[in-house]
Design a protein around this motif. Structure first.
Motif, PDB file in Angstrom:
ATOM      1  N   THR A 346       0.827  -1.204   0.000  1.00 13.90           N
ATOM      2  CA  THR A 346       0.000   0.000   0.000  1.00 13.90           C
ATOM      3  C   THR A 346       0.863   1.258   0.000  1.00 13.90           C
ATOM      4  OG1 THR A 346      -1.748  -1.165   1.228  1.00 13.90           O
ATOM      5  CG2 THR A 346      -1.857   1.240   1.170  1.00 13.90           C
ATOM      6  N   ARG A 347       0.583   2.157  -0.951  1.00 11.80           N
ATOM      7  CA  ARG A 347       1.341   3.406  -1.063  1.00 11.80           C
ATOM      8  C   ARG A 347       0.480   4.630  -0.763  1.00 11.80           C
ATOM      9  NH1 ARG A 347       4.410   0.171  -0.501  1.00 11.80           N
ATOM     10  NH2 ARG A 347       6.077  -0.583  -1.861  1.00 11.80           N
ATOM     11  N   ALA A 348      -0.829   4.467  -0.811  1.00  6.80           N
ATOM     12  CA  ALA A 348      -1.760   5.552  -0.494  1.00  6.80           C
ATOM     13  C   ALA A 348      -3.118   4.933  -0.213  1.00  6.80           C
ATOM     14  CB  ALA A 348      -1.854   6.563  -1.634  1.00  6.80           C
ATOM     15  N   VAL A 349      -3.983   5.711   0.420  1.00  6.13           N
ATOM     16  CA  VAL A 349      -5.320   5.217   0.775  1.00  6.13           C
ATOM     17  C   VAL A 349      -6.365   6.221   0.298  1.00  6.13           C
ATOM     18  CG1 VAL A 349      -6.902   4.636   2.661  1.00  6.13           C
ATOM     19  CG2 VAL A 349      -4.509   3.919   2.774  1.00  6.13           C
ATOM     20  N   ILE A 517      -5.167  11.327  -7.966  1.00  4.46           N
ATOM     21  CA  ILE A 517      -4.554  12.265  -7.025  1.00  4.46           C
ATOM     22  C   ILE A 517      -3.724  11.505  -5.995  1.00  4.46           C
ATOM     23  CG2 ILE A 517      -5.076  13.862  -5.138  1.00  4.46           C
ATOM     24  CD1 ILE A 517      -7.435  14.857  -6.829  1.00  4.46           C
ATOM     25  N   ALA A 518      -4.262  10.398  -5.483  1.00  6.28           N
ATOM     26  CA  ALA A 518      -3.519   9.590  -4.513  1.00  6.28           C
ATOM     27  C   ALA A 518      -2.224   9.066  -5.126  1.00  6.28           C
ATOM     28  CB  ALA A 518      -4.387   8.433  -4.015  1.00  6.28           C
ATOM     29  N   ALA A 519      -2.295   8.636  -6.394  1.00  2.00           N
ATOM     30  CA  ALA A 519      -1.090   8.147  -7.069  1.00  2.00           C
ATOM     31  C   ALA A 519      -0.050   9.257  -7.200  1.00  2.00           C
ATOM     32  CB  ALA A 519      -1.457   7.591  -8.446  1.00  2.00           C
ATOM     33  N   ASP A 520      -0.488  10.459  -7.533  1.00  2.00           N
ATOM     34  CA  ASP A 520       0.438  11.589  -7.629  1.00  2.00           C
ATOM     35  C   ASP A 520       1.074  11.905  -6.276  1.00  2.00           C
ATOM     36  OD1 ASP A 520      -0.005  11.879 -10.321  1.00  2.00           O
ATOM     37  OD2 ASP A 520      -1.519  13.459 -10.089  1.00  2.00           O
ATOM     38  N   GLU A 523       3.665   9.566  -5.583  1.00  2.00           N
ATOM     39  CA  GLU A 523       4.705   9.589  -6.624  1.00  2.00           C
ATOM     40  C   GLU A 523       4.784   8.256  -7.372  1.00  2.00           C
ATOM     41  OE1 GLU A 523       8.304  10.796  -4.722  1.00  2.00           O
ATOM     42  OE2 GLU A 523       7.607  12.856  -4.409  1.00  2.00           O
ATOM     43  N   LEU A 524       3.602   7.752  -7.755  1.00  2.00           N
ATOM     44  CA  LEU A 524       3.512   6.510  -8.519  1.00  2.00           C
ATOM     45  C   LEU A 524       3.220   6.833  -9.974  1.00  2.00           C
ATOM     46  CD1 LEU A 524       1.336   4.335  -6.091  1.00  2.00           C
ATOM     47  CD2 LEU A 524       3.820   4.245  -6.401  1.00  2.00           C
TER      48      LEU A 524
END
Length: 603
Positions: A346-349, A517-520, A523-524
């Motif tokens: 998990t990198r963001a939620v 937005i979560a991916a940005d 930084e994915l």
């Protein structure tokens, strides 16, 4: 005699057990058979038929047994929108035949689908729209107006007459039953208890509901104007002065392109695709297309999507052993947040909120877990059809908050409700009560007598305290002054578009935009992540294990009587909504609730 009774009971029990397992075996075989064509190929030069009925749900398990016997849809609203987008780039799909019929879904879901339709249209592929029910209201027309051409049968019903919102009130009923509601609230717009205390809307409630209806109308008019290249002012004027209910009226007004039956539309599609014989037209259902193309690609990273849907309650059980959650329980949601945070991928939620609120302490427990997640990971809030009161409580401290224009949010206020039923039992049933107590406050929630002045003050202090904490956490989460929050709070419900204007929401957008937005923020790069939903939807066999562990009767009830009753109630949605809301108010007795005024249905 007792021996014969025991033998008979054992024989009956054996037959019931055998019958139950034969029934379950049949369901299992049916599930295997239904799943056998899950990867049917997509034909070339196909027309994708999009039949839409009823409600568009946020989540599905994909289990064919649940689809067949528990009424679970074949795909979610997000599956639908993503499939339409994929079709715009799929060389095997030449066109879309959009067929919206009698929809009962919220307007936020309609916005999601309409954006996907617009993206497909931008690809240059044709879209034709019609109605399989020969009945097109504003909700269906909002989607259909995104098509290149819209057709209805000559005798079809076309509703273009504005929007209305009706509220049911029970005060006279309770008065006749000699049941008196005891209400304590914080917020002049917090009208959740009005249905049991009044016979009509308060001025504050009328003001907020009028704003909601105008907001939905704005979404509709803007979408139709863009899709049909018409003036917004002309559309509003027609709804005010030239309301229409027939398909021919719609043709004359330029709202649809003509009158045609299904066979005529098939011929039109064949002509668009350059086919000489309409028999050569290949169609593919959206259900089959989702099955064939909807598999998630592997990726090294996850963006967790934690779903908070339905009324917020305490506990672990979501209240529905078969199918989608009917409530958001504190234990289930906090466990999902912990699992998402503890997953090394998990990198963001993204917290997807589609809830009218509920029990304030349960909402606070969810927010506490969201804060813990935010210590390590970006947290983006994505609002569905409603994220109000307790639904906004859990959302207030997200790094970014997104909502649809028609999302119902805000409702920053709380209430406590108690029913005094002593006179009902005494006067109507002839039942009386007596008691002993160690304190004058020991019986304040016994429902036989109303609050004393001191007891009411205790409840008011508790309600006011919860309200002030609500205001403070919103002020901190949104970087607003507490006095500014109080100005826009008071329990008032806002549309998503209004919420952006007053600072409760950052921007308009759906789940896909929130994921980007979560991916940005994490930084994915594109293609380096996939969405993983929490809590995971259970399959039929998984739910069956739990159900048999607590007694097989729940299985029969859920797949039989409960489903039948739900279908009957759905046929009269006004009654279903009214009874559901009254039940919710009764069950909230004596607790501080951060909940929306009522379940809003706009026609």
């Amino acid at each position: 005699m007792r021996f014969l009774q025991t033998v008979l009971a054992n024989v009956i029990g054996t037959f019931i057990t055998i019958g139950l397992f034969l029934f379950l075996g049949f369901l299992f075989i049916l599930a295997l058979a239904s799943a056998g064509d899950a990867t049917a190929p997509v034909p070339s030069s196909a027309v994708l038929t999009v039949d839409l009925q009823g409600s568009l749900t946020e989540r599905v398990s994909g289990d064919p047994t649940l689809q067949a016997f528990a009424g679970e849809p074949a795909y979610s609203v997000h599956d639908l929108a993503n499939a339409i987008r994929r079709a715009s780039e799929d060389d095997r799909i030449e066109a879309i035949w959009l067929r919206p019929g009698l929809l009962t879904t919220d307007w936020a879901s309609l916005e999601i689908v309409r954006r996907a339709i617009d993206e497909f249209s931008d690809s240059g592929k044709p879209i034709l729209a019609s109605s399989p029910s020969y009945f097109m209201r504003e909700s269906e027309y909002y989607l259909a107006s995104g098509a290149d051409e819209v057709y209805l049968g000559p005798e079809s019903f076309f509703e273009f007459n504005g929007f209305a919102l009706q509220v049911t009130f029970y005060a006279d009923l309770l008065d006749r039953l000699e049941i008196e509601p005891q209400v304590v609230r914080a917020g002049s717009f917090k009208s959740a208890t009005e249905p049991v205390t009044q016979t009509g809307m308060s001025p504050e409630n009328r003001e907020q509901l009028s704003g909601i209806v105008r907001g939905i109308e704005n979404v509709f008019v803007r979408g139709v104007a863009e899709g049909r290249s018409l003036s917004e002012d002309d559309l509003r004027s027609r709804m005010q002065n030239d309301a229409m209910i027939s398909a021919q009226d719609a043709v004359d007004a330029g709202l649809i392109d003509g009158l045609a039956q299904e066979g005529d539309i098939r011929s039109m599609l064949a002509d668009r695709l350059g086919l000489e014989d309409v028999g050569d037209l290949r169609t593919l259902s959206m259900k089959d297309y989702v099955r064939s193309t909807g598999r998630t690609a592997n990726a090294p990273n996850d963006i967790a999507v934690v779903y908070i849907g339905g009324p917020i309650m305490a506990g672990d059980d979501d209240g529905n052993p078969f199918g989608t959650s009917v409530s958001a329980t504190s234990g289930r949601v906090t466990e999902a947040l912990r699992r998402a945070r503890d997953n090394d991928r998990t990198r963001a939620v993204v917290v997807r909120v589609n809830s009218p609120g509920g029990f304030a302490p349960a909402a606070d427990a969810m927010l506490a877990e969201i804060r813990r997640v935010a210590e390590d990971l970006p947290v983006v809030i994505s609002m569905g059809g409603v994220a109000a009161s307790g639904g906004y409580w859990v959302a207030a401290e997200g790094d970014r908050i997104l909502a649809e224009s028609s999302t119902l949010t805000g409702s920053i206020g709380v209430f406590s409700l108690f029913f005094e039923v002593g006179p009902f039992f005494n006067e109507k049933l002839g039942i009386t009560f007596d008691q002993v107590a160690t304190s004058p406050y020991a019986d304040m929630f016994n429902a036989v007598e109303g609050f004393s002045a001191a007891e009411r003050q205790l409840m008011q202090d508790a309600t006011d305290g919860t309200y002030e904490r609500f205001v403070r956490l919103v002020a901190e989460g949104r970087s607003l002054e507490a006095d500014r929050v109080r100005e826009i709070a008071e329990g008032r419900v806002w549309t998503g578009a209004e919420a952006v204007r007053i600072g409760l929401v950052d921007e308009l957008g759906g789940l896909d935009e929130a994921l980007e937005i979560a991916a940005d923020m994490a930084e994915l790069e594109e293609g380096a992540w996939r969405a993983r939903w929490y809590p995971r939807q259970q399959t039929f066999l998984e739910m069956l294990t739990g159900t048999l562990g607590s007694g097989g009767a729940a299985l029969v009830e859920t797949l039989g009587l409960e489903g039948a009753l739900h279908r009957r109630a759905s046929a009269v949605p006004e009654m279903e909504n009214a009874v559901s809301h009254l039940r919710t108010l009764v069950e909230s007795r004596g607790t501080v609730q951060a909940r929306m005024p009522f379940d809003i249905r706009i026609d």
